[in-house]
Design an enzyme around this catalytic site. Structure first.
Site, PDB file in Angstrom:
ATOM      1  N   LYS A 224      17.886 -10.109 -35.715  1.00  0.00           N
ATOM      2  CA  LYS A 224      17.705  -9.487 -37.023  1.00  0.00           C
ATOM      3  C   LYS A 224      17.100 -10.452 -38.043  1.00  0.00           C
ATOM      4  O   LYS A 224      16.998 -11.651 -37.821  1.00  0.00           O
ATOM      5  CB  LYS A 224      19.028  -8.872 -37.493  1.00  0.00           C
ATOM      6  CG  LYS A 224      19.363  -7.638 -36.652  1.00  0.00           C
ATOM      7  CD  LYS A 224      20.581  -6.895 -37.104  1.00  0.00           C
ATOM      8  CE  LYS A 224      20.769  -5.632 -36.256  1.00  0.00           C
ATOM      9  NZ  LYS A 224      22.056  -4.962 -36.531  1.00  0.00           N
ATOM     10  N   ARG A 259      26.766  -7.169 -29.585  1.00  0.00           N
ATOM     11  CA  ARG A 259      25.622  -6.376 -29.117  1.00  0.00           C
ATOM     12  C   ARG A 259      24.354  -7.226 -29.182  1.00  0.00           C
ATOM     13  O   ARG A 259      24.002  -7.724 -30.249  1.00  0.00           O
ATOM     14  CB  ARG A 259      25.485  -5.127 -29.993  1.00  0.00           C
ATOM     15  CG  ARG A 259      24.374  -4.165 -29.617  1.00  0.00           C
ATOM     16  CD  ARG A 259      24.379  -2.984 -30.590  1.00  0.00           C
ATOM     17  NE  ARG A 259      23.384  -1.974 -30.267  1.00  0.00           N
ATOM     18  CZ  ARG A 259      22.138  -1.966 -30.710  1.00  0.00           C
ATOM     19  NH1 ARG A 259      21.724  -2.959 -31.514  1.00  0.00           N
ATOM     20  NH2 ARG A 259      21.304  -1.009 -30.381  1.00  0.00           N
TER      21      ARG A 259
END
Length: 284
Positions: A224, A259
C-alpha cells in the site's frame, strides 16, 4: 491461542500469524490486476507458500475504482472459487465482495469467509447471507466507496485510532444484531481505506486500542501507499520488501492474521523473525 469458526471448521490462531494470500481476478487491481499467469499456477503458488486463507476478489477496491456489475463479478469469482476448492480441501476461502449474491454463490461452491470492504453497508442482504451460511465475517473499516474514500472529510479522524475503533464498534453492533456469532468475526481496521499514510502506520503501531474490541485482528498492509512513501518505491508490485517490514510490525503488535500478495516473502520473514527471538523455535 484462540479459535474462530468459518462455517463448519475451526481456525486456531496463535502467536505466529495466519497468512491470507490475495488472489485478485480483476484486470485493474492496484498492484496485480490482469496477471498473465494462469489461474491454477497462481493458486498453486499461494498454497505451496503457506497461505492458510486465499482471499478471492473480482472487483477492484483501489482508490478511485468504479463498481463492477454483478454478473461480471460472478463470472470472475466463481471459477476461481471452484479452482481453489478443487486444488485444496483444507485452505479457507475468503470472498472479497460487497454483494450478497456473489457471497452466496461462492459459499455454495466452498467459500468460508465473507470479506466486505464496505463494512456491510453496501448491500443490505449481505449480513443475512453471513448469518444463514454461518460464514466467517471480516468486519473492515472504511468510509464512503473506493471511488471517493481518499477524498475530503473521509480522511479526517478527530481522535485517530480511537475514532476508527469507535466506528468499528458501531459496525460490530449491526453485525451481531443480524445474528452473526462472535466466534465467526475478525476485525480489519482498513489500512489504506479512507486513511492517510500516517493513520495507516498508526493502526499497526496502536493495535492495542483495537484489541480492546475483543476480536482477532487482521492487518492488510500489502504494497500500500504508506509503504511507498516510506521506501520511495512508486510501483506497488515492487513493495514486497517494504511489506515485510509491515508484516513483522503487525505480528509484534498482536495482529493474528495478515493479508499479503507475496505469501512466501511474508512467511520467510516471519519464520526468521520468530526463529531468532524464540531461540530457534518457530511457533506453529
Amino acid at each position: 491461542m484462540r479459535t474462530v469458526k468459518f462455517r463448519d471448521r475451526e481456525c486456531v490462531l496463535g502467536t505466529f500469524p495466519k497468512l491470507m494470500g490475495i488472489l485478485n481476478v480483476t484486470p485493474d487491481s492496484f498492484s496485480d490486476g490482469g496477471s498473465p499467469l494462469p489461474l491454477e499456477q497462481r493458486i498453486e503458488t499461494l498454497l505451496r507458500d503457506g497461505a492458510s486463507i486465499i482471499d478471492i476478489g473480482g472487483e477492484s477496491t483501489r482508490p478511485g475504482a468504479l463498481a463492477v456489475p454483478l454478473e461480471e463479478e460472478l463470472e470472475r469469482v466463481l471459477p476461481a472459487v471452484e479452482a481453489v476448492r478443487r486444488m485444496s480441501s483444507d485452505v479457507f476461502i475468503s470472498i472479497d465482495t460487497r454483494k450478497a449474491k456473489v457471497a452466496e454463490e461462492a459459499i455454495c461452491l466452498g467459500g468460508d469467509i465473507i470479506n466486505d470492504v464496505s463494512g456491510f453497508s453496501f448491500d443490505p442482504d449481505l449480513l443475512s447471507v453471513a448469518s444463514d451460511t454461518r460464514a466467517g465475517v471480516i468486519v473492515m473499516h472504511s468510509r464512503s466507496t473506493p471511488e471517493f474514500m481518499q477524498t475530503g472529510n473521509h480522511l479526517v479522524y478527530e481522535n485517530g485510532v480511537d475514532t476508527v475503533a469507535e466506528e468499528i464498534r458501531a459496525i460490530l453492533d449491526r453485525v451481531l444484531s443480524a445474528g452473526v456469532e462472535r466466534c465467526r468475526i475478525i476485525v480489519d481496521p482498513g489500512i489504506g481505506f479512507a486513511k492517510t499514510p500516517e493513520l495507516s502506520r498508526e493502526l499497526i503501531r496502536s493495535a492495542g486500542t483495537l484489541q480492546r474490541l475483543g476480536y482477532p485482528l487482521l492487518s492488510a498492509p500489502s504494497r500500500k501507499s504508506f509503504i511507498g512513501m516510506l521506501t520511495g518505491e512508486s510501483v506497488p508490485a515492487n513493495r514486497d520488501y517494504g511489506t515485510c517490514g509491515s508484516v513483522i510490525a503487525s505480528a509484534v503488535r498482536g495482529y493474528e492474521l495478515i493479508r499479503v500478495h507475496n505469501v512466501k516473502a511474508a512467511m520467510d520473514c516471519l519464520k526468521v523473525f520468530y526463529g531468532c527471538i524464540e531461540n530457534g523455535t518457530v511457533p506453529e
